[in-house]
Design a protein around this motif. Structure first.
Motif, PDB file in Angstrom:
ATOM      1  N   SER A   3       4.561  57.210  48.247  1.00 54.42           N
ATOM      2  CA  SER A   3       5.510  56.830  47.782  1.00 54.42           C
ATOM      3  C   SER A   3       5.824  55.886  48.388  1.00 54.42           C
ATOM      4  O   SER A   3       5.359  54.448  48.064  1.00 54.42           O
ATOM      5  CB  SER A   3       5.771  57.062  50.290  1.00 54.42           C
ATOM      6  OG  SER A   3       7.328  57.471  50.485  1.00 54.42           O
ATOM      7  N   LYS A   4       7.211  55.232  47.079  1.00 55.20           N
ATOM      8  CA  LYS A   4       7.247  54.369  47.307  1.00 55.20           C
ATOM      9  C   LYS A   4       8.331  53.382  48.468  1.00 55.20           C
ATOM     10  O   LYS A   4       8.643  52.495  48.053  1.00 55.20           O
ATOM     11  CB  LYS A   4       8.940  53.839  46.293  1.00 55.20           C
ATOM     12  CG  LYS A   4      10.094  55.610  47.102  1.00 55.20           C
ATOM     13  CD  LYS A   4      11.291  55.268  45.826  1.00 55.20           C
ATOM     14  CE  LYS A   4      12.139  56.563  47.291  1.00 55.20           C
ATOM     15  NZ  LYS A   4      12.805  57.438  45.596  1.00 55.20           N
ATOM     16  N   ASP A   7       5.073  50.238  49.560  1.00 52.40           N
ATOM     17  CA  ASP A   7       4.602  49.517  48.707  1.00 52.40           C
ATOM     18  C   ASP A   7       4.770  48.608  49.539  1.00 52.40           C
ATOM     19  O   ASP A   7       5.429  48.342  50.081  1.00 52.40           O
ATOM     20  CB  ASP A   7       5.920  49.904  47.866  1.00 52.40           C
ATOM     21  CG  ASP A   7       5.874  48.255  46.476  1.00 52.40           C
ATOM     22  OD1 ASP A   7       6.513  47.456  47.514  1.00 52.40           O
ATOM     23  OD2 ASP A   7       5.541  48.087  45.823  1.00 52.40           O
ATOM     24  N   LEU A  41      17.414  52.675  44.655  1.00 52.91           N
ATOM     25  CA  LEU A  41      15.882  52.074  43.657  1.00 52.91           C
ATOM     26  C   LEU A  41      17.116  53.184  42.353  1.00 52.91           C
ATOM     27  O   LEU A  41      16.439  52.878  41.106  1.00 52.91           O
ATOM     28  CB  LEU A  41      14.861  52.992  44.351  1.00 52.91           C
ATOM     29  CG  LEU A  41      14.354  52.137  45.722  1.00 52.91           C
ATOM     30  CD1 LEU A  41      13.511  52.568  46.517  1.00 52.91           C
ATOM     31  CD2 LEU A  41      13.703  50.308  45.617  1.00 52.91           C
ATOM     32  N   ASP A  46      15.223  47.120  43.570  1.00 50.77           N
ATOM     33  CA  ASP A  46      13.818  47.113  43.868  1.00 50.77           C
ATOM     34  C   ASP A  46      14.165  46.565  45.442  1.00 50.77           C
ATOM     35  O   ASP A  46      14.850  46.799  46.669  1.00 50.77           O
ATOM     36  CB  ASP A  46      13.402  46.177  43.476  1.00 50.77           C
ATOM     37  CG  ASP A  46      14.853  44.727  43.426  1.00 50.77           C
ATOM     38  OD1 ASP A  46      14.887  44.187  44.043  1.00 50.77           O
ATOM     39  OD2 ASP A  46      13.993  43.594  42.497  1.00 50.77           O
TER      40      ASP A  46
END
Length: 87
Positions: A3-4, A7, A41, A46
């Protein structure tokens, strides 16, 4: 594929943004439980600290993928509409 949101930068900055006693950047209420990406995103945003703000999960969901200014304008229009006296 991970998953983003797993991170490491996101996880670290999320903790920083929610540290202390922040207020929700979207409604001004107490005890936000998540962070919102000011520029989503999908729109090129970001996980940097300058692009994250504290938010309630519900406020963040209502904002969806709109950018901050458009979401604020929509909330303002809704408040003005409901504050008008009846005809």
């Amino acid at each position: 594929m991970s998953s983003k949101y797993s991170d490491p930068e996101y996880q670290r900055n999320r903790k920083i943004v929610l540290a202390g006693n922040p207020t929700c950047a979207l409604c001004g209420g107490d005890k936000p439980d998540t962070v919102d990406h000011i520029v989503g995103l999908m729109n090129g945003g970001d996980h940097s600290l300058s692009n994250l703000q504290p938010a309630h999960r519900r406020c963040n969901s209502l904002k969806g993928n709109r950018d901050q200014q458009r979401a604020a304008n929509k909330r303002k229009q809704a408040r003005e509409f409901f504050m008008q006296p009846p005809l």
